[in-house]
Write a protein that holds these residues in place. Sequence first.
Motif, PDB file in Angstrom:
ATOM      1  N   VAL A   1       7.781  12.233  -6.105  1.00 36.00           N
ATOM      2  CA  VAL A   1       7.314  12.049  -4.896  1.00 36.00           C
ATOM      3  C   VAL A   1       6.766  10.204  -4.831  1.00 36.00           C
ATOM      4  O   VAL A   1       7.064   9.342  -4.075  1.00 36.00           O
ATOM      5  N   LEU A   2       5.949  10.109  -5.814  1.00 39.92           N
ATOM      6  CA  LEU A   2       5.296   8.798  -5.949  1.00 39.92           C
ATOM      7  C   LEU A   2       6.283   7.639  -6.412  1.00 39.92           C
ATOM      8  O   LEU A   2       6.157   6.539  -6.299  1.00 39.92           O
ATOM      9  N   SER A   3       7.739   7.900  -6.818  1.00 38.78           N
ATOM     10  CA  SER A   3       8.571   7.027  -7.198  1.00 38.78           C
ATOM     11  C   SER A   3       9.534   6.630  -6.151  1.00 38.78           C
ATOM     12  O   SER A   3      10.200   5.761  -6.144  1.00 38.78           O
ATOM     13  N   ASP A   4       9.101   7.565  -5.001  1.00 39.58           N
ATOM     14  CA  ASP A   4      10.106   7.173  -3.710  1.00 39.58           C
ATOM     15  C   ASP A   4       9.506   6.735  -2.621  1.00 39.58           C
ATOM     16  O   ASP A   4       8.508   7.326  -2.047  1.00 39.58           O
ATOM     17  N   ALA A   5       9.724   5.296  -2.327  1.00 36.03           N
ATOM     18  CA  ALA A   5       8.676   4.514  -1.548  1.00 36.03           C
ATOM     19  C   ALA A   5       8.495   5.341  -0.333  1.00 36.03           C
ATOM     20  O   ALA A   5       7.346   5.554   0.142  1.00 36.03           O
ATOM     21  N   LYS A   6       9.700   6.059   0.279  1.00 34.61           N
ATOM     22  CA  LYS A   6       9.187   6.983   1.547  1.00 34.61           C
ATOM     23  C   LYS A   6       8.296   8.008   1.689  1.00 34.61           C
ATOM     24  O   LYS A   6       7.521   8.238   2.247  1.00 34.61           O
ATOM     25  N   LYS A   7       8.758   8.645   0.506  1.00 36.11           N
ATOM     26  CA  LYS A   7       7.929  10.126   0.131  1.00 36.11           C
ATOM     27  C   LYS A   7       6.652   9.559  -0.099  1.00 36.11           C
ATOM     28  O   LYS A   7       5.583  10.304   0.173  1.00 36.11           O
ATOM     29  N   LYS A   8       6.273   8.558  -1.003  1.00 41.92           N
ATOM     30  CA  LYS A   8       4.997   8.079  -1.358  1.00 41.92           C
ATOM     31  C   LYS A   8       4.072   7.873  -0.010  1.00 41.92           C
ATOM     32  O   LYS A   8       3.020   8.196  -0.138  1.00 41.92           O
ATOM     33  N   GLU A   9       4.810   7.302   0.848  1.00 42.61           N
ATOM     34  CA  GLU A   9       4.459   6.705   2.141  1.00 42.61           C
ATOM     35  C   GLU A   9       3.620   7.898   2.607  1.00 42.61           C
ATOM     36  O   GLU A   9       2.515   8.122   3.441  1.00 42.61           O
ATOM     37  N   ALA A  10       4.694   8.718   2.992  1.00 38.95           N
ATOM     38  CA  ALA A  10       4.427  10.049   3.656  1.00 38.95           C
ATOM     39  C   ALA A  10       3.341  10.740   2.984  1.00 38.95           C
ATOM     40  O   ALA A  10       2.286  11.275   3.965  1.00 38.95           O
ATOM     41  N   TYR A  11       3.304  10.904   1.681  1.00 38.54           N
ATOM     42  CA  TYR A  11       2.269  11.740   0.932  1.00 38.54           C
ATOM     43  C   TYR A  11       0.863  10.830   1.274  1.00 38.54           C
ATOM     44  O   TYR A  11      -0.202  11.462   1.337  1.00 38.54           O
ATOM     45  N   ASP A  12       1.072   9.707   1.088  1.00 36.39           N
ATOM     46  CA  ASP A  12      -0.247   8.950   1.402  1.00 36.39           C
ATOM     47  C   ASP A  12      -0.876   8.949   2.487  1.00 36.39           C
ATOM     48  O   ASP A  12      -2.024   9.307   2.609  1.00 36.39           O
ATOM     49  N   ARG A  13       0.170   9.061   3.606  1.00 35.81           N
ATOM     50  CA  ARG A  13      -0.418   9.359   5.083  1.00 35.81           C
ATOM     51  C   ARG A  13      -0.706  10.827   5.260  1.00 35.81           C
ATOM     52  O   ARG A  13      -1.798  11.071   5.983  1.00 35.81           O
ATOM     53  N   PHE A  14       0.071  11.567   4.822  1.00 33.74           N
ATOM     54  CA  PHE A  14      -0.464  12.960   5.352  1.00 33.74           C
ATOM     55  C   PHE A  14      -0.700  13.802   4.340  1.00 33.74           C
ATOM     56  O   PHE A  14      -1.156  15.116   4.538  1.00 33.74           O
ATOM     57  N   GLY A  15      -1.048  13.475   3.039  1.00 31.68           N
ATOM     58  CA  GLY A  15      -1.201  14.267   2.065  1.00 31.68           C
ATOM     59  C   GLY A  15      -0.522  15.581   1.797  1.00 31.68           C
ATOM     60  O   GLY A  15      -0.642  16.434   1.258  1.00 31.68           O
TER      61      GLY A  15
END
Length: 360
Positions: free
Chosen positions: A55-69
């Motif tokens: 997740v954290l290595s993928d910019a898009k997934k990281k962004e989603a994770y950061d925003r929505f947890g």
Amino acid sequence: MTKDFYAILGVQKSASEAEIKQAYRKLSRELHPDKHKGDKEKEAKFKEVNEAYEVLSDAKKKEAYDRFGSADFSGFRPGQGGGFGGFSGFDPSSFDGDFGDIFDAFFGGTRSGGKRSDTRGRTLEVEITIPFSEAVRGVEREISLKTEILCASCGGTGSAEGSKLVTCVECGGTGAVTRTSRSLFGMIRQSVICETCRGAGKVPEKPCNTCKGEGRTTGSKTVKVRIPAGIDDGQTLRVTGEGEAGKHGGTSGDLLVRINVESDKRFEREGDDIRSTVSLRVVDAVLGTKVDIETVHGTSTIDIPAGTQPGQVLRLKGKGMPIVNSSRMGDHFVTVDIVIPVKLSREEKRLFEELRQQLS
Ligand SMILES: [Zn+2]
Ligand SMILES: [Zn+2]
């Protein structure tokens, strides 16, 4: 999704891409199942680390994770790449793949999807020694080799006589198959060379009896090598296609021929030029003369001008080594050595004495 991926990797939320990658590499090395066979706790951690990094290595997934947890990531659809987080069936102890492959596949490596032929024959290397004179003139040599040669029975096709080639069932004639492997990140699909036809896309209906379908057998062959005039000691010639025969009709390898040139004590080679020495008598150096000089092309008569000095270098233009693949020649340089007589006859001594008196 309640897991704290940052905590799992042991990095700050503000960590850079490089920091995340570094942390991940360190942890995945430490926790690698190869090092901890049967340790379920480490195994679980290993999966977690991979999940976090995914997740954290993928910019898009990281962004989603950061925003929505959470990371219910579109773009990672089941059926295309397997479900994310689908590590359930993964058993590290049965994982015998190369980790490099997985890393490459995920991190922009080029190992996946390549269709590379492994049917090409190997390049062979031999060494031969020729006399200096042959390096000057050029020569053709025959080299005998014991190597893999094209099967005489089938001509390299690998098919038995009368049997035709049929499309490989395994790959449908494309020469490549898609291998799906379960990995730490879900399913990985890779295009690899078809094992059955070795990438050829076709297989013999009935394999050749002599070569067992390989299209080549061990045997000997003679290769003609044209050694160009002017070849220098230690140079290597490449004879295209004369190495080991390819498998299943694949391209033959090349033959590399390293040439050793024997030295000739009359000549010293310097690139395309030749150097030698001539010894002159004092009188000849003083009065001038003609001398015969041995060059690599035979004897040349040269004029020694009056007053030639010891150590003086005379140039014979175009009398050096042929320049490979051209009609030009290097030069021959002759260094003059003047011999002072050690023993004089009575008459010679008298003449030198007379000369001295005349000069003083
Ligand atoms: Zn195939
Ligand atoms: Zn054969």
